[in-house]
Design an enzyme around this catalytic site. Structure first.
Site, PDB file in Angstrom:
ATOM      1  N   HIS A  97       0.821  -1.324  -0.102  1.00 46.01           N
ATOM      2  CA  HIS A  97      -0.082   0.180   0.068  1.00 46.01           C
ATOM      3  C   HIS A  97       0.976   1.228   0.003  1.00 46.01           C
ATOM      4  O   HIS A  97       0.536   2.163   0.600  1.00 46.01           O
ATOM      5  CB  HIS A  97      -0.969  -0.015   1.333  1.00 46.01           C
ATOM      6  CG  HIS A  97      -2.222   0.748   0.887  1.00 46.01           C
ATOM      7  ND1 HIS A  97      -2.218   2.142   0.759  1.00 46.01           N
ATOM      8  CD2 HIS A  97      -3.621   0.246   0.935  1.00 46.01           C
ATOM      9  CE1 HIS A  97      -3.406   2.201   0.454  1.00 46.01           C
ATOM     10  NE2 HIS A  97      -4.108   1.249   0.597  1.00 46.01           N
ATOM     11  N   GLU A 109      -2.520  -0.215  -6.166  1.00 46.10           N
ATOM     12  CA  GLU A 109      -2.290  -1.449  -5.307  1.00 46.10           C
ATOM     13  C   GLU A 109      -2.637  -2.636  -6.343  1.00 46.10           C
ATOM     14  O   GLU A 109      -3.821  -2.921  -6.637  1.00 46.10           O
ATOM     15  CB  GLU A 109      -3.491  -1.545  -4.304  1.00 46.10           C
ATOM     16  CG  GLU A 109      -3.302  -0.384  -3.237  1.00 46.10           C
ATOM     17  CD  GLU A 109      -4.712  -0.084  -2.731  1.00 46.10           C
ATOM     18  OE1 GLU A 109      -4.891  -1.195  -2.113  1.00 46.10           O
ATOM     19  OE2 GLU A 109      -5.095   1.085  -2.604  1.00 46.10           O
TER      20      GLU A 109
HETATM   21  C1  FUC Z   1      -7.261   1.947  -0.291  1.00 45.15           C
HETATM   22  C2  FUC Z   1      -8.690   2.192  -0.503  1.00 45.15           C
HETATM   23  C3  FUC Z   1      -9.583   2.149   0.860  1.00 45.15           C
HETATM   24  C4  FUC Z   1      -8.945   2.846   2.037  1.00 45.15           C
HETATM   25  C5  FUC Z   1      -7.354   2.434   1.829  1.00 45.15           C
HETATM   26  C6  FUC Z   1      -6.463   3.293   3.003  1.00 45.15           C
HETATM   27  O1  FUC Z   1      -7.155   0.675  -0.407  1.00 45.15           O
HETATM   28  O2  FUC Z   1      -9.520   1.267  -1.245  1.00 45.15           O
HETATM   29  O3  FUC Z   1     -10.776   3.059   0.774  1.00 45.15           O
HETATM   30  O4  FUC Z   1      -8.977   4.069   2.105  1.00 45.15           O
HETATM   31  O5  FUC Z   1      -7.003   2.559   0.569  1.00 45.15           O
END
Ligand code: FUC
Length: 337
Positions: free
Chosen positions: A173, A303
């Protein structure tokens, strides 16, 4: 070259930072807490370094949302209540967003402490995740390896091996911000190999419907500046992108996403069929970054993952990992600066 530093402590666990530097002076820093990608420092013309990703401190990383640079699993994205079916049986997993299980739920990879094995150009984090750990079925042996290559690429290799049928849909992320100054990503250009995206419920779980991107703010098949696209999306509740893009069939040599700002560019490669793009739409004072003021569009997360569409359409690719099997997934980011 590898450097190891004490980063701090979370809930009585010491957290260690591992920094790898390649021959070009690029530095990759990762943490054993959440198998987190903490920094990507690139050389600047004035002889110093600049971090191209959003990062925070341990208090920030310990918060349950944001997922800054974290390893995500067992299942990236959202599993709606009742959506997970394994071996023909519905399987309940713990919720952390209303009735939805987001990014592996309340005890997903992002919250866990990993064992580290570090070398000159890579760090491998390993962990056994049991059903008691995160509430998913199957004891899963996980590894997350970050490699910094001499060619200025970060390669993340994820492996999962399970004794019982489970899901394995990991991602990272990381949020990018390629600006030299503290600015938003509105001046960045995005290209995304996606002709469509998935329709979402207000809860953001997938309805199963597919929406064509042509002639919409979601069309990034040709490089497009993010600012104008985000402005067009200000009338929807999300006020930006938080969407599951269906990645077109592509060769391994073809990138799935390219993000650029001036001469800085990140090119992302993944064999998987989806990329969630999230443009930090409602970020504000509740968040704290080391090099940026928190505000809407301060970063962009891209992602790479297996589409959650498999949860609503059994005919699509599933993230299932069958009992007694293992799987490897890779995300590669090549960058210029
Ligand atoms: C992404 C989004 C989500 C969430 C996250 C921190 O994956 O799909 O809504 O806010 O990030």
């Amino acid at each position: 070259m590898l450097t190891t530093d004490k980063f701090g402590e979370v809930a009585g666990h010491a957290v260690t930072a591992y920094t790898i530097e390649n021959r070009n002076g690029v530095q990759l820093t990762v943490l054993d807490y959440g198998a987190t990608w903490h920094a990507l420092n690139v050389p600047t013309p004035d002889g110093s370094h600049q971090n191209l990703i959003l990062n925070t401190d341990l208090a920030g990383y310990a918060k349950p949302d944001g997922y800054f640079g974290k390893a995500i699993g067992r299942f990236a994205g959202r599993i709606g209540a009742g959506q997970l079916v394994l071996d023909g049986q519905p399987v309940a997993v713990p919720a952390n967003e209303g009735t939805t299980t987001l990014h592996g739920g309340p005890h997903g990879f992002s919250t866990l402490f990993f064992k580290a094995d570090a070398a000159a150009d890579h760090v491998t984090f390993t962990r056994t995740v049991t059903p008691e750990t995160d509430g998913f079925p199957g004891t899963l042996d996980v590894s997350v390896t970050y490699t910094l290559t001499a060619a200025d690429e970060v390669v993340i290799d994820f492996t999962g091996a399970t004794d019982q049928t489970t899901v394995f849909n990991p991602t990272n992320h990381v949020y990018w911000n390629l600006n030299a100054a503290d600015d938003t990503i509105e001046n960045h250009t995005l290209r995304l190999a996606a002709a469509s995206h998935y329709e979402l419920e207000p809860s953001k779980v997938l309805t199963g419907a597919v929406v064509a991107n042509a002639d919409t703010p979601y069309d990034f098949r040709e490089p497009r500046q993010l600012g104008p696209a985000l402005r067009e999306l200000q009338t929807i509740p999300e006020a930006g992108l938080d969407d599951v893009f269906a990645i077109d069939d592509h060769a391994a040599t073809e990138p799935v996403a390219v993000l650029s700002q001036g001469q800085r560019q990140v090119t992302m490669y993944s064999a998987r069929n989806a990329v969630v793009v999230f443009t930090s739409n409602h970020f504000g004072d509740e968040l704290h970054f080391l090099h940026h003021q928190s505000r809407p569009h301060v970063g962009i997360a891209m992602e790479a993952q297996t589409s959650a569409a498999g949860l609503v359409d059994p005919g699509l690719t599933q993230a299932t990992l069958a009992a007694g099997t293992s799987r490897h997934e890779q995300i590669r980011y090549a960058f210029t600066y």
